[in-house]
Design a protein around this motif. Structure first.
Motif, PDB file in Angstrom:
ATOM      1  N   ALA A  93       0.811  -1.220   0.000  1.00 34.85           N
ATOM      2  CA  ALA A  93       0.000   0.000   0.000  1.00 34.85           C
ATOM      3  C   ALA A  93       0.845   1.270   0.000  1.00 34.85           C
ATOM      4  CB  ALA A  93      -0.931   0.000   1.204  1.00 34.85           C
ATOM      5  N   GLY A  94       2.129   1.140  -0.299  1.00 36.53           N
ATOM      6  CA  GLY A  94       3.004   2.308  -0.313  1.00 36.53           C
ATOM      7  C   GLY A  94       2.846   3.147  -1.570  1.00 36.53           C
ATOM      8  N   ARG A  95       3.698   4.167  -1.681  1.00 33.46           N
ATOM      9  CA  ARG A  95       3.693   5.013  -2.892  1.00 33.46           C
ATOM     10  C   ARG A  95       4.034   4.142  -4.100  1.00 33.46           C
ATOM     11  NH1 ARG A  95       7.991   9.970  -4.054  1.00 33.46           N
ATOM     12  NH2 ARG A  95       7.522  10.183  -6.283  1.00 33.46           N
ATOM     13  N   LEU A 101       9.464   8.291  -9.625  1.00 31.02           N
ATOM     14  CA  LEU A 101      10.079   7.793  -8.395  1.00 31.02           C
ATOM     15  C   LEU A 101      11.393   7.072  -8.693  1.00 31.02           C
ATOM     16  CD1 LEU A 101      10.109   7.375  -5.375  1.00 31.02           C
ATOM     17  CD2 LEU A 101       8.384   5.579  -5.616  1.00 31.02           C
ATOM     18  N   VAL A 102      11.430   6.322  -9.778  1.00 29.77           N
ATOM     19  CA  VAL A 102      12.673   5.633 -10.151  1.00 29.77           C
ATOM     20  C   VAL A 102      13.796   6.651 -10.354  1.00 29.77           C
ATOM     21  CG1 VAL A 102      13.814   4.316 -11.982  1.00 29.77           C
ATOM     22  CG2 VAL A 102      11.559   3.604 -11.158  1.00 29.77           C
ATOM     23  N   CYS A 103      13.496   7.729 -11.080  1.00 30.39           N
ATOM     24  CA  CYS A 103      14.523   8.757 -11.328  1.00 30.39           C
ATOM     25  C   CYS A 103      14.951   9.423 -10.018  1.00 30.39           C
ATOM     26  CB  CYS A 103      14.010   9.805 -12.319  1.00 30.39           C
ATOM     27  SG  CYS A 103      13.828   9.157 -13.987  1.00 30.39           S
ATOM     28  N   GLU A 104      13.985   9.665  -9.148  1.00 36.30           N
ATOM     29  CA  GLU A 104      14.287  10.232  -7.827  1.00 36.30           C
ATOM     30  C   GLU A 104      15.259   9.334  -7.068  1.00 36.30           C
ATOM     31  OE1 GLU A 104      11.202  10.863  -4.791  1.00 36.30           O
ATOM     32  OE2 GLU A 104      10.154  11.970  -6.349  1.00 36.30           O
ATOM     33  N   LEU A 105      14.945   8.063  -7.030  1.00 31.84           N
ATOM     34  CA  LEU A 105      15.772   7.117  -6.271  1.00 31.84           C
ATOM     35  C   LEU A 105      17.155   6.970  -6.902  1.00 31.84           C
ATOM     36  CD1 LEU A 105      13.134   4.325  -5.460  1.00 31.84           C
ATOM     37  CD2 LEU A 105      13.920   6.186  -3.988  1.00 31.84           C
ATOM     38  N   LEU A 134       7.023   1.967  -0.188  1.00 30.26           N
ATOM     39  CA  LEU A 134       7.000   1.926  -1.652  1.00 30.26           C
ATOM     40  C   LEU A 134       6.345   0.624  -2.108  1.00 30.26           C
ATOM     41  CD1 LEU A 134      10.077   2.663  -3.923  1.00 30.26           C
ATOM     42  CD2 LEU A 134       8.555   0.743  -4.339  1.00 30.26           C
ATOM     43  N   SER A 135       5.464   0.751  -3.077  1.00 30.10           N
ATOM     44  CA  SER A 135       4.769  -0.422  -3.625  1.00 30.10           C
ATOM     45  C   SER A 135       5.136  -0.612  -5.083  1.00 30.10           C
ATOM     46  CB  SER A 135       3.254  -0.215  -3.512  1.00 30.10           C
ATOM     47  OG  SER A 135       2.566  -1.218  -4.223  1.00 30.10           O
ATOM     48  N   VAL A 136       5.286  -1.866  -5.504  1.00 33.30           N
ATOM     49  CA  VAL A 136       5.523  -2.136  -6.932  1.00 33.30           C
ATOM     50  C   VAL A 136       4.222  -2.433  -7.657  1.00 33.30           C
ATOM     51  CG1 VAL A 136       7.915  -2.856  -6.649  1.00 33.30           C
ATOM     52  CG2 VAL A 136       6.082  -4.578  -6.536  1.00 33.30           C
ATOM     53  N   GLY A 137       3.098  -2.323  -6.967  1.00 33.09           N
ATOM     54  CA  GLY A 137       1.815  -2.518  -7.638  1.00 33.09           C
ATOM     55  C   GLY A 137       0.731  -2.904  -6.655  1.00 33.09           C
ATOM     56  N   PRO A 138      -0.524  -2.712  -7.048  1.00 35.92           N
ATOM     57  CA  PRO A 138      -1.639  -3.002  -6.147  1.00 35.92           C
ATOM     58  C   PRO A 138      -2.004  -4.481  -6.112  1.00 35.92           C
ATOM     59  CG  PRO A 138      -2.457  -2.058  -8.187  1.00 35.92           C
ATOM     60  CD  PRO A 138      -0.959  -2.138  -8.321  1.00 35.92           C
ATOM     61  N   TYR A 139      -1.100  -5.273  -5.601  1.00 34.87           N
ATOM     62  CA  TYR A 139      -1.296  -6.710  -5.409  1.00 34.87           C
ATOM     63  C   TYR A 139      -0.331  -7.111  -4.299  1.00 34.87           C
ATOM     64  CZ  TYR A 139       2.581  -6.039  -8.572  1.00 34.87           C
ATOM     65  OH  TYR A 139       3.725  -5.540  -9.143  1.00 34.87           O
ATOM     66  N   VAL A 140      -0.519  -8.302  -3.758  1.00 39.50           N
ATOM     67  CA  VAL A 140       0.301  -8.704  -2.602  1.00 39.50           C
ATOM     68  C   VAL A 140       1.243  -9.844  -2.963  1.00 39.50           C
ATOM     69  CG1 VAL A 140       0.258  -9.535  -0.228  1.00 39.50           C
ATOM     70  CG2 VAL A 140      -1.495  -7.936  -1.010  1.00 39.50           C
ATOM     71  N   LEU A 141       2.529  -9.590  -2.800  1.00 40.92           N
ATOM     72  CA  LEU A 141       3.547 -10.623  -2.982  1.00 40.92           C
ATOM     73  C   LEU A 141       3.814 -11.292  -1.635  1.00 40.92           C
ATOM     74  CD1 LEU A 141       6.013  -8.387  -5.026  1.00 40.92           C
ATOM     75  CD2 LEU A 141       4.523 -10.163  -5.967  1.00 40.92           C
ATOM     76  N   ALA A 142       4.467 -12.446  -1.677  1.00 36.04           N
ATOM     77  CA  ALA A 142       4.748 -13.153  -0.425  1.00 36.04           C
ATOM     78  C   ALA A 142       5.815 -12.438   0.393  1.00 36.04           C
ATOM     79  CB  ALA A 142       5.194 -14.580  -0.728  1.00 36.04           C
ATOM     80  N   GLY A 143       6.661 -11.682  -0.272  1.00 33.27           N
ATOM     81  CA  GLY A 143       7.732 -10.992   0.441  1.00 33.27           C
ATOM     82  C   GLY A 143       8.254  -9.818  -0.363  1.00 33.27           C
TER      83      GLY A 143
END
Ligand code: SAM
Length: 230
Positions: A93-95, A101-105, A134-143
């Motif tokens: 649920a992060g940004r 954001l990639v360019c920022e980081l 930070l989120s890589v997408g609106p779904y849940v990974l195991a880790g």
């Protein structure tokens, strides 16, 4: 750039570190280190998680474990690490990770990524030890490991010398060179496969026309249209 990834599964990054663009960046000075929460846990028997207060399924990554890992790694109070470098917790649920954001980081001199597992972090990790989620997408990974690799991959591609062709990273989907639009389609040999022909303009050798066609395709894709042969 220095990137530290805190994880319970450092070996998961072996494949990632061996990829060509990552190796290029490592050869050119990128530092990508894996830090195992278990190595510095203050609890016995390598414990890092605990049951949630209030009940419920699953285990929660403990705040004292993450604090100890940060303290050990940076030699300062875990809560002050975020004053020196960006400390990012991977969380569904992060940004949302996007090109901005990639360019920022990628412009940061140092970055810390915290991978969660189980039900995720004790909220005090996020509240007191991190700069952001930070989120890589609106779904849940195991880790958080795959999410951390996604972040690292996108960031490392931006580092000078990581890609063989510097031009590849300048003009690609979402880049400013394309006004943030998706990239135009690519074709290679054979020019005709089962009657599926490459657009004639690309075979014309007329650079200005090719350029105009590509920009038009990019614009059409941004508007939601499919490519001419799609
Ligand atoms: C099973 S998930 C926890 C999910 C959490 N209980 C929730 O419902 O939001 C375990 C860990 O995987 C990572 N993770 C899962 N999905 C992610 C995503 N979409 N983006 C970034 N990290 C993710 C996070 O580090 C998270 O702490």
């Amino acid at each position: 750039m220095r990137i530290d990834v805190f994880t319970l599964f450092p070996a998961a990054f072996d494949w990632f570190r061996s990829q060509r663009h990552v190796r290029n960046a490592l050869d050119l000075g990128l530092e990508l280190e894996l830090v195992d929460y278990r190595a510095t846990t203050p609890l016995g028997a390598g414990q890092v998680d605990d049951t949630p207060f209030g009940g419920g399924a699953g285990m929660v990554l403990r705040v004292d474990v993450v604090d100890a890992a940060l303290r050990e790694r940076y030699g300062v109070d875990g809560a002050s690490v975020r004053e020196r470098r960006r400390v990012v917790a991977l969380a569904p649920a992060g940004r949302a990770l996007d090109e901005t954001l990639v360019c920022e980081l990628a412009a940061e001199p140092a970055l810390t990524l915290l991978c969660g597992r189980y039900e995720g972090f004790d909220q005090r990790v996020v509240r007191h030890l991190c700069s952001e989620e930070l989120s890589v997408g609106p779904y849940v990974l195991a880790g958080g490991e795959l999410a951390a690799m996604v972040v690292c991959d996108a960031v490392v591609r931006k580092l000078p010398g990581s890609l063989g062709h510097e031009h590849s990273a300048l003009e690609e989907s979402f880049s400013t060179a394309l006004d943030g639009a998706p990239e135009y389609p690519h074709y290679t040999r054979p020019a005709d496969y089962r009657g599926w022909r490459v657009p004639e303009v690309l075979l014309s050798g007329h650079h200005a026309n090719v350029r105009a066609w590509r920009l038009e395709q990019s614009r059409l894709r941004a508007e939601g249209a499919d490519g001419p042969l799609a």
